[in-house]
Design a protein around this motif. Structure first.
Motif, PDB file in Angstrom:
ATOM      1  N   LEU A  76       0.823  -1.212   0.000  1.00 34.82           N
ATOM      2  CA  LEU A  76       0.000   0.000   0.000  1.00 34.82           C
ATOM      3  C   LEU A  76       0.860   1.266   0.000  1.00 34.82           C
ATOM      4  O   LEU A  76       0.654   2.176  -0.814  1.00 34.82           O
ATOM      5  CB  LEU A  76      -0.942  -0.009   1.205  1.00 34.82           C
ATOM      6  N   ALA A  77       1.824   1.318   0.888  1.00 29.66           N
ATOM      7  CA  ALA A  77       2.651   2.524   0.998  1.00 29.66           C
ATOM      8  C   ALA A  77       3.542   2.723  -0.224  1.00 29.66           C
ATOM      9  O   ALA A  77       3.674   3.841  -0.748  1.00 29.66           O
ATOM     10  CB  ALA A  77       3.497   2.446   2.266  1.00 29.66           C
ATOM     11  N   THR A  78       4.143   1.635  -0.698  1.00 29.64           N
ATOM     12  CA  THR A  78       5.087   1.734  -1.811  1.00 29.64           C
ATOM     13  C   THR A  78       4.375   2.033  -3.122  1.00 29.64           C
ATOM     14  O   THR A  78       4.812   2.882  -3.905  1.00 29.64           O
ATOM     15  CB  THR A  78       5.906   0.439  -1.923  1.00 29.64           C
ATOM     16  N   ALA A  79       3.276   1.337  -3.370  1.00 30.58           N
ATOM     17  CA  ALA A  79       2.546   1.546  -4.623  1.00 30.58           C
ATOM     18  C   ALA A  79       1.982   2.960  -4.715  1.00 30.58           C
ATOM     19  O   ALA A  79       2.038   3.598  -5.776  1.00 30.58           O
ATOM     20  CB  ALA A  79       1.429   0.514  -4.754  1.00 30.58           C
ATOM     21  N   GLU A  80       1.450   3.466  -3.604  1.00 28.90           N
ATOM     22  CA  GLU A  80       0.925   4.838  -3.608  1.00 28.90           C
ATOM     23  C   GLU A  80       2.020   5.837  -3.927  1.00 28.90           C
ATOM     24  O   GLU A  80       1.810   6.799  -4.688  1.00 28.90           O
ATOM     25  CB  GLU A  80       0.286   5.160  -2.258  1.00 28.90           C
ATOM     26  N   LEU A  81       3.189   5.641  -3.357  1.00 32.52           N
ATOM     27  CA  LEU A  81       4.303   6.556  -3.601  1.00 32.52           C
ATOM     28  C   LEU A  81       4.748   6.494  -5.064  1.00 32.52           C
ATOM     29  O   LEU A  81       4.990   7.534  -5.698  1.00 32.52           O
ATOM     30  CB  LEU A  81       5.470   6.209  -2.677  1.00 32.52           C
ATOM     31  N   ALA A  98     -10.061  -3.074   1.408  1.00 27.96           N
ATOM     32  CA  ALA A  98     -10.487  -2.308   2.584  1.00 27.96           C
ATOM     33  C   ALA A  98     -10.055  -0.850   2.492  1.00 27.96           C
ATOM     34  O   ALA A  98     -10.756   0.055   2.971  1.00 27.96           O
ATOM     35  CB  ALA A  98      -9.930  -2.954   3.853  1.00 27.96           C
ATOM     36  N   ALA A  99      -8.907  -0.621   1.863  1.00 26.97           N
ATOM     37  CA  ALA A  99      -8.388   0.744   1.733  1.00 26.97           C
ATOM     38  C   ALA A  99      -8.967   1.464   0.520  1.00 26.97           C
ATOM     39  O   ALA A  99      -8.672   2.651   0.315  1.00 26.97           O
ATOM     40  CB  ALA A  99      -6.869   0.702   1.633  1.00 26.97           C
ATOM     41  N   SER A 111     -12.283 -11.794  -9.112  1.00 20.72           N
ATOM     42  CA  SER A 111     -13.360 -11.506  -8.161  1.00 20.72           C
ATOM     43  C   SER A 111     -13.101 -10.203  -7.398  1.00 20.72           C
ATOM     44  O   SER A 111     -14.020  -9.634  -6.803  1.00 20.72           O
ATOM     45  CB  SER A 111     -13.523 -12.675  -7.184  1.00 20.72           C
ATOM     46  N   TYR A 112     -11.855  -9.740  -7.407  1.00 21.55           N
ATOM     47  CA  TYR A 112     -11.510  -8.465  -6.767  1.00 21.55           C
ATOM     48  C   TYR A 112     -11.453  -7.322  -7.776  1.00 21.55           C
ATOM     49  O   TYR A 112     -11.888  -6.201  -7.477  1.00 21.55           O
ATOM     50  CB  TYR A 112     -10.164  -8.574  -6.051  1.00 21.55           C
ATOM     51  N   SER A 113     -10.895  -7.584  -8.946  1.00 19.42           N
ATOM     52  CA  SER A 113     -10.795  -6.535  -9.970  1.00 19.42           C
ATOM     53  C   SER A 113     -10.664  -7.178 -11.342  1.00 19.42           C
ATOM     54  O   SER A 113      -9.800  -8.050 -11.536  1.00 19.42           O
ATOM     55  CB  SER A 113      -9.593  -5.635  -9.714  1.00 19.42           C
ATOM     56  N   PRO A 114     -11.463  -6.731 -12.312  1.00 24.29           N
ATOM     57  CA  PRO A 114     -11.359  -7.298 -13.669  1.00 24.29           C
ATOM     58  C   PRO A 114     -10.062  -6.938 -14.377  1.00 24.29           C
ATOM     59  O   PRO A 114      -9.707  -7.559 -15.378  1.00 24.29           O
ATOM     60  CB  PRO A 114     -12.572  -6.688 -14.388  1.00 24.29           C
ATOM     61  N   LYS A 115      -9.342  -5.944 -13.853  1.00 20.08           N
ATOM     62  CA  LYS A 115      -8.109  -5.519 -14.523  1.00 20.08           C
ATOM     63  C   LYS A 115      -6.899  -6.371 -14.111  1.00 20.08           C
ATOM     64  O   LYS A 115      -5.862  -6.318 -14.778  1.00 20.08           O
ATOM     65  CB  LYS A 115      -7.823  -4.049 -14.238  1.00 20.08           C
ATOM     66  N   ARG A 137      -1.645 -13.779  -0.408  1.00 18.11           N
ATOM     67  CA  ARG A 137      -2.305 -13.019  -1.473  1.00 18.11           C
ATOM     68  C   ARG A 137      -3.701 -12.577  -1.050  1.00 18.11           C
ATOM     69  O   ARG A 137      -4.127 -11.446  -1.330  1.00 18.11           O
ATOM     70  CB  ARG A 137      -2.370 -13.850  -2.751  1.00 18.11           C
ATOM     71  N   THR A 138      -4.424 -13.451  -0.368  1.00 17.59           N
ATOM     72  CA  THR A 138      -5.762 -13.080   0.113  1.00 17.59           C
ATOM     73  C   THR A 138      -5.679 -11.925   1.099  1.00 17.59           C
ATOM     74  O   THR A 138      -6.502 -10.992   1.061  1.00 17.59           O
ATOM     75  CB  THR A 138      -6.434 -14.297   0.769  1.00 17.59           C
ATOM     76  N   ILE A 139      -4.670 -11.943   1.969  1.00 18.85           N
ATOM     77  CA  ILE A 139      -4.488 -10.856   2.931  1.00 18.85           C
ATOM     78  C   ILE A 139      -4.224  -9.538   2.204  1.00 18.85           C
ATOM     79  O   ILE A 139      -4.813  -8.494   2.541  1.00 18.85           O
ATOM     80  CB  ILE A 139      -3.330 -11.186   3.899  1.00 18.85           C
ATOM     81  N   VAL A 140      -3.362  -9.561   1.196  1.00 20.80           N
ATOM     82  CA  VAL A 140      -3.032  -8.334   0.466  1.00 20.80           C
ATOM     83  C   VAL A 140      -4.243  -7.844  -0.320  1.00 20.80           C
ATOM     84  O   VAL A 140      -4.547  -6.639  -0.343  1.00 20.80           O
ATOM     85  CB  VAL A 140      -1.822  -8.565  -0.459  1.00 20.80           C
ATOM     86  N   LEU A 141      -4.953  -8.751  -0.967  1.00 28.91           N
ATOM     87  CA  LEU A 141      -6.157  -8.365  -1.708  1.00 28.91           C
ATOM     88  C   LEU A 141      -7.187  -7.711  -0.790  1.00 28.91           C
ATOM     89  O   LEU A 141      -7.770  -6.664  -1.124  1.00 28.91           O
ATOM     90  CB  LEU A 141      -6.767  -9.591  -2.380  1.00 28.91           C
TER      91      LEU A 141
END
Length: 477
Positions: free
Chosen positions: A195-200, A229-230, A264-268, A220-224
């Protein structure tokens, strides 16, 4: 009937290269000699041409240029071979600890050589941002813990400063950024880092492509869930995976299941086969250890992985360009064989095999999918279908077992559905030899093609229209 053709090796051109550190000294690849002395009992009419990366407009093929951050290989030794190979992408590891040896002081000279060196070859670098840094009490090694970084205010701030400086420096050359490498069993900490790295990264380079590295299914489920949630699911583009399996064809059930989860989380979301290869010897540790691999099975393994990825439209990176000198061993995954001094010894047969795949299967070749087929062989046969300039292309191989060392072909009657040819030739993809097909040995009718006594083995061979093959001009290599 099984056909085995292994002719006398006398007279073959020795595959050899002069070593820069030992002028005049040459080394031959016996396995490459044997590959070239073998082949199906068909009339050879030439060799398929290869192309430099600069001459390939676009493709999704990548090759690994990893571990330079830990000095386990020497980029200058293999720089020119990356372009020759035909890869359009090269995976680098950014080496936080090598760039920042004194707090707040950065030295990118070594990384500049790698990033801009690949770019000079017509190869686009993509960057794995990793690992830890001892000056902030974290480790530089594979498998290092994320805890000392994400749970320390000073270390996390330092990590993000390093990411900011790195992305800003290379954003005109590097578009794709992978966050860390294989932090297995650290889902909670990795979610924080992603989350922090990708946003930056996105703040500095809005069009950047973000890869989540290979992690366990539970991680992977935890990260998804953390991204969801964010409200930040759009931060990530690709989910990398590293499918080290003895049979490279055995991974795709997992791939399909994971693709369904990601969708199921994102079509992209897409998968990126971001690192996988095969040793050339029996390794005693690391991936695919405790199996008697050889340069014969290695070449077949890499081709089967590439064919399976390409027909499914999965971006694919071959691990790795050259043997790596780990602290406890000299690893043998390299397309190029090296020694303990990081010197070039010779191109393994798998170098040429990968080169043939990368040269032919650029973005002008469109995957159709796995094709239905019927054959007289009791072994499992996979046929991967493609289209090139409106004509059929088919890769065919035995896929049910671990690649063998045998240089032997079965003569098989086979009908492939959904492909039709007018003037097909047969290409053996490891050596690049092109063979004539007798007009009485094949027939296309009703959108299907039947071949009689077609040589098949446990490595991909290609049926393709003669007009779609660019033949190599020189007779030897």
């Amino acid at each position: 009937m099984k056909v085995r053709t292994l002719s006398v090796l006398i007279g073959l051109t020795i595959c050899c290269v002069t070593m820069g550190a030992d002028q005049g000294k040459t080394y031959r690849s016996i396995s490459w000699d044997k590959f070239n002395a073998s082949g199906p009992e068909l009339k050879q009419i030439g060799w398929v041409a290869t192309r430099h990366a600069k001459d390939i407009k676009s493709s999704d093929w990548s090759v690994g240029c990893e571990t330079l951050d830990r000095d386990q290989a020497n980029f200058s030794v293999y720089k020119d071979y990356v372009g020759e190979l035909g890869a359009k992408y090269g995976r680098l590891q950014s080496g936080w600890a090598k760039c920042e040896k004194e707090k707040g002081v950065y030295d990118f000279a070594w990384l500049d050589q790698c990033v801009y060196g690949l770019d000079e070859q017509g190869v686009e670098p993509w960057m794995c941002l990793c690992y830890g840094n001892p000056i902030y009490k974290s480790s530089i090694q594979l498998g290092s813990s994320l805890g000392p970084v994400v749970n320390s205010e000073e270390a996390m701030a330092a990590w993000l400063r390093y990411v900011e400086v790195t992305v800003a420096r290379y954003k005109d050359v590097v578009r794709e950024w992978e966050i860390w490498n294989e932090p297995f069993g650290q889902g909670e900490d990795y979610a924080v880092m992603v989350l922090a790295t990708a946003e930056l990264i996105k703040k500095i380079q809005p069009d950047a492509v973000i890869l989540v590295t290979h992690i366990r299914d539970s991680d992977r489920t935890i990260v998804l869930d953390a991204l969801k949630a964010a409200g930040k699911l759009d931060l990530v583009d690709y989910w990398a995976y590293h499918p080290y399996a003895q049979n490279p064809d055995a991974s795709y059930q997992w791939v399909e299941k994971t693709q369904r989860q990601l969708a199921s989380y994102s079509p992209k979301y897409k998968l990126y086969q971001g690192e996988v290869g095969c040793p050339a010897i029996l390794e005693w540790t690391h991936a695919l250890a405790h199996y008697p691999w050889t340069e014969y099975s290695q070449a077949k393994w890499n081709l089967r992985r590439m064919a399976g990825d390409r027909v499914r439209g999965i971006r694919s990176s071959v691990f790795t360009i050259i043997d790596l000198k780990y602290p406890n061993m000299l690893q043998s995954f390299g397309l190029i064989r090296s020694n303990l001094l990081h010197e070039f010894i010779y191109k393994r047969p798998t170098f040429y095999a990968v080169q043939h795949m990368m040269s032919f299967f650029d973005d002008a070749v469109i995957p159709v999918g796995i094709l239905d087929c019927e054959s007289t062989s009791p072994r499992k046969l996979t046929v991967a279908g493609f289209q090139k300039a409106g004509t059929s292309v088919a890769l065919m191989w035995y896929s049910g077992e671990i690649p063998s060392d045998e240089l032997a072909w079965d003569n098989v009657d086979v009908t492939v559905k959904g492909v039709a040819f007018q003037d097909p030739v047969y290409v053996e993809m490891i050596t690049g030899k092109v063979f004539e097909l007798d007009q009485n040995a094949w027939n296309s009718e009703g959108g299907n093609t039947t071949c009689t006594q077609l040589p098949v083995w446990d490595s991909p061979m290609m049926l393709v229209e003669r007009a779609q093959i660019e033949f190599r001009k020189e007779a030897t290599r």
